[in-house]
Design an enzyme around this catalytic site. Structure first.
Site, PDB file in Angstrom:
ATOM      1  N   ASP A 143       0.887  -1.170   0.000  1.00  0.00           N
ATOM      2  CA  ASP A 143       0.000   0.000   0.000  1.00  0.00           C
ATOM      3  C   ASP A 143       0.923   1.218   0.000  1.00  0.00           C
ATOM      4  O   ASP A 143       1.663   1.433   0.969  1.00  0.00           O
ATOM      5  CB  ASP A 143      -0.874  -0.034   1.260  1.00  0.00           C
ATOM      6  N   TYR A 163      -9.454  13.824  -6.064  1.00  0.00           N
ATOM      7  CA  TYR A 163      -8.561  13.319  -7.118  1.00  0.00           C
ATOM      8  C   TYR A 163      -7.910  14.496  -7.862  1.00  0.00           C
ATOM      9  O   TYR A 163      -6.690  14.519  -8.042  1.00  0.00           O
ATOM     10  CB  TYR A 163      -9.370  12.454  -8.087  1.00  0.00           C
ATOM     11  N   THR A 213      -9.160   1.955 -18.527  1.00  0.00           N
ATOM     12  CA  THR A 213      -8.503   1.148 -17.486  1.00  0.00           C
ATOM     13  C   THR A 213      -9.531   0.857 -16.391  1.00  0.00           C
ATOM     14  O   THR A 213     -10.609   1.466 -16.376  1.00  0.00           O
ATOM     15  CB  THR A 213      -7.338   1.938 -16.841  1.00  0.00           C
TER      16      THR A 213
HETATM   17  N1  LIG Z   1      -6.977   6.124 -17.195  1.00  0.00           N
HETATM   18  C1  LIG Z   1      -7.031   7.428 -17.439  1.00  0.00           C
HETATM   19  O1  LIG Z   1      -7.812   7.890 -18.291  1.00  0.00           O
HETATM   20  C2  LIG Z   1      -6.105   8.376 -16.684  1.00  0.00           C
HETATM   21  C3  LIG Z   1      -6.170   9.742 -16.993  1.00  0.00           C
HETATM   22  C4  LIG Z   1      -5.338  10.617 -16.304  1.00  0.00           C
HETATM   23  C5  LIG Z   1      -4.462  10.142 -15.353  1.00  0.00           C
HETATM   24  N2  LIG Z   1      -4.400   8.806 -15.073  1.00  0.00           N
HETATM   25  C6  LIG Z   1      -3.450   8.353 -14.064  1.00  0.00           C
HETATM   26  O2  LIG Z   1      -2.655   7.296 -14.576  1.00  0.00           O
HETATM   27  C7  LIG Z   1      -2.237   6.457 -13.487  1.00  0.00           C
HETATM   28  C8  LIG Z   1      -2.585   5.017 -13.795  1.00  0.00           C
HETATM   29  O3  LIG Z   1      -3.994   4.915 -13.820  1.00  0.00           O
HETATM   30  P1  LIG Z   1      -4.834   3.776 -14.546  1.00  0.00           P
HETATM   31  O4  LIG Z   1      -5.948   4.439 -15.243  1.00  0.00           O
HETATM   32  O5  LIG Z   1      -3.901   2.865 -15.271  1.00  0.00           O
HETATM   33  O6  LIG Z   1      -5.497   3.090 -13.256  1.00  0.00           O
HETATM   34  P2  LIG Z   1      -5.675   1.567 -12.822  1.00  0.00           P
HETATM   35  O7  LIG Z   1      -6.844   1.529 -11.926  1.00  0.00           O
HETATM   36  O8  LIG Z   1      -5.690   0.671 -14.004  1.00  0.00           O
HETATM   37  O9  LIG Z   1      -4.356   1.317 -11.988  1.00  0.00           O
HETATM   38  C9  LIG Z   1      -4.157   1.933 -10.740  1.00  0.00           C
HETATM   39  C10 LIG Z   1      -3.457   0.932  -9.862  1.00  0.00           C
HETATM   40  O10 LIG Z   1      -3.196   1.532  -8.590  1.00  0.00           O
HETATM   41  C11 LIG Z   1      -3.326   0.511  -7.633  1.00  0.00           C
HETATM   42  N3  LIG Z   1      -3.536   1.100  -6.313  1.00  0.00           N
HETATM   43  C12 LIG Z   1      -4.637   1.736  -5.834  1.00  0.00           C
HETATM   44  N4  LIG Z   1      -4.444   2.085  -4.560  1.00  0.00           N
HETATM   45  C13 LIG Z   1      -3.194   1.682  -4.213  1.00  0.00           C
HETATM   46  C14 LIG Z   1      -2.428   1.746  -3.036  1.00  0.00           C
HETATM   47  N5  LIG Z   1      -2.915   2.310  -1.916  1.00  0.00           N
HETATM   48  N6  LIG Z   1      -1.173   1.238  -3.051  1.00  0.00           N
HETATM   49  C15 LIG Z   1      -0.681   0.642  -4.163  1.00  0.00           C
HETATM   50  N7  LIG Z   1      -1.364   0.547  -5.314  1.00  0.00           N
HETATM   51  C16 LIG Z   1      -2.607   1.055  -5.333  1.00  0.00           C
HETATM   52  C17 LIG Z   1      -4.519  -0.302  -8.094  1.00  0.00           C
HETATM   53  O11 LIG Z   1      -4.541  -1.591  -7.495  1.00  0.00           O
HETATM   54  C18 LIG Z   1      -4.264  -0.348  -9.598  1.00  0.00           C
HETATM   55  O12 LIG Z   1      -3.499  -1.480  -9.961  1.00  0.00           O
HETATM   56  C19 LIG Z   1      -2.936   6.989 -12.241  1.00  0.00           C
HETATM   57  O13 LIG Z   1      -2.053   7.843 -11.533  1.00  0.00           O
HETATM   58  C20 LIG Z   1      -4.090   7.770 -12.809  1.00  0.00           C
HETATM   59  O14 LIG Z   1      -4.561   8.759 -11.923  1.00  0.00           O
HETATM   60  C21 LIG Z   1      -5.212   7.899 -15.706  1.00  0.00           C
END
Ligand SMILES: NC(=O)c1ccc[n+]([C@@H]2O[C@H](COP(=O)([O-])OP(=O)(O)OC[C@H]3O[C@@H](n4cnc5c(N)ncnc54)[C@H](O)[C@@H]3O)[C@@H](O)[C@H]2O)c1
Length: 248
Positions: free
Chosen positions: A58, A150, A185
């Site tokens: 975590d 967020y 995602t």
């Molecule tokens: N998907 C989008 O459209 C988008 C847009 C802008 C920014 N982002 C950013 O990109 C990054 C990746 O996002 P994603 O969309 O691939 O999300 P995702 O949900 O696929 O992956 C996020 C991961 O974080 C892990 N996680 C959550 N809480 C946690 C904790 N306390 N400790 C360790 N791991 C933890 C989850 O288990 C998951 O595997 C993030 O920072 C997200 O904010 C995503």
């Protein structure tokens, strides 16, 4: 996607790498010859089957993050890159947000990045090279109803990364911010209702996690002779009716 950057002999720590963008990055890094190590609160069976090292961590738990990074260095002898991607995206009206949810969002999205940076930094500094990538979001600039925690965490990360870049530039450690674009995602699906998702999935603009691999491998590589920069990857916004002027 075929990896076009090499990471031979290099080691990458990816927080939140069990899913989505981080998982795609970990796979691509391995394909590029490097060793990715994922730190995630819920490790992935698919990544395990693919032979990618994972630690159940975590990121809000500073001691656990430090212990995991120490294990990585013990096993592999180095850290060359950090993708600090672990994040949560609750959708809660601010009037209904309890202190625990507010704290948890910032503890994961902001504190979790800081702890990972603090754990990796001595190793990057010792090598006088290395690349740190943090994720911002368009919501940091545009805001979004019911996503204030967020959005606040992502805005703070931009300021954090810029300051960190200035602090570690002399050590030849680079720190950059990536706006990944709208990517399909687990987090995207959890944070958007069916009709909200349809807005994006109805366009050609929504991305797959592998679409972010190119920008990430670039930022990790020496080809990215930049620090304190933001790289804004877009396709979704430019492909919507709004961007084409339908609302004008
Ligand atoms: N998907 C989008 O459209 C988008 C847009 C802008 C920014 N982002 C950013 O990109 C990054 C990746 O996002 P994603 O969309 O691939 O999300 P995702 O949900 O696929 O992956 C996020 C991961 O974080 C892990 N996680 C959550 N809480 C946690 C904790 N306390 N400790 C360790 N791991 C933890 C989850 O288990 C998951 O595997 C993030 O920072 C997200 O904010 C995503």
């Amino acid at each position: 996607m075929r990896a076009t950057f090499t990471a031979d002999g290099e080691v990458l720590v990816v927080t939140g790498g069990a899913n989505g963008i981080g998982a795609a990055a970990a796979r691509a890094y391995a394909e590029a010859g490097g060793t990715p190590v994922v730190l995630d609160v819920a490790p992935s069976a698919e990544l395990a089957a693919a032979g990618i090292e994972q630690h159940e961590v975590d990121v809000a738990d500073r001691d656990a993050v430090f212990a995991a990074v120490a294990t990585v260095v013990e096993r592999h002898g180095r850290v060359d890159g950090l993708i600090a991607g672990a994040a949560v995206q609750p959708r809660t009206p601010i009037a209904e947000m309890d202190p625990q949810e507010w704290r948890h969002t910032l503890a994961v999205n902001l504190d979790g990045v800081v702890w990972a940076v603090q754990a990796a930094l001595p190793h990057l500094r010792a090598q006088a090279s290395g690349s740190i990538v943090v994720f911002a979001s368009g919501l940091a600039h545009m805001g979004r109803a019911e996503a204030s925690a967020y959005a606040a965490s992502k805005g703070a990360l931009i300021a954090f990364a810029k300051s960190l870049a200035a602090e570690v530039a002399a050590d030849r450690v680079r720190v950059n911010v990536l706006f990944p674009g709208v990517i399909d995602t687990p987090q995207f699906r959890a944070a958007n209702s069916g009709s909200e998702r349809a807005h994006w999935t109805g366009t050609t603009g929504i991305g797959d996690p592998v679409d972010v691999v190119g920008p990430l491998l670039f930022l990790l590589s020496e080809a990215a002779s930049m620090t304190g920069s933001t790289l804004s990857r877009d396709r979704a916004f430019s492909a919507t009716d709004t961007a084409r002027g339908a609302d004008a």
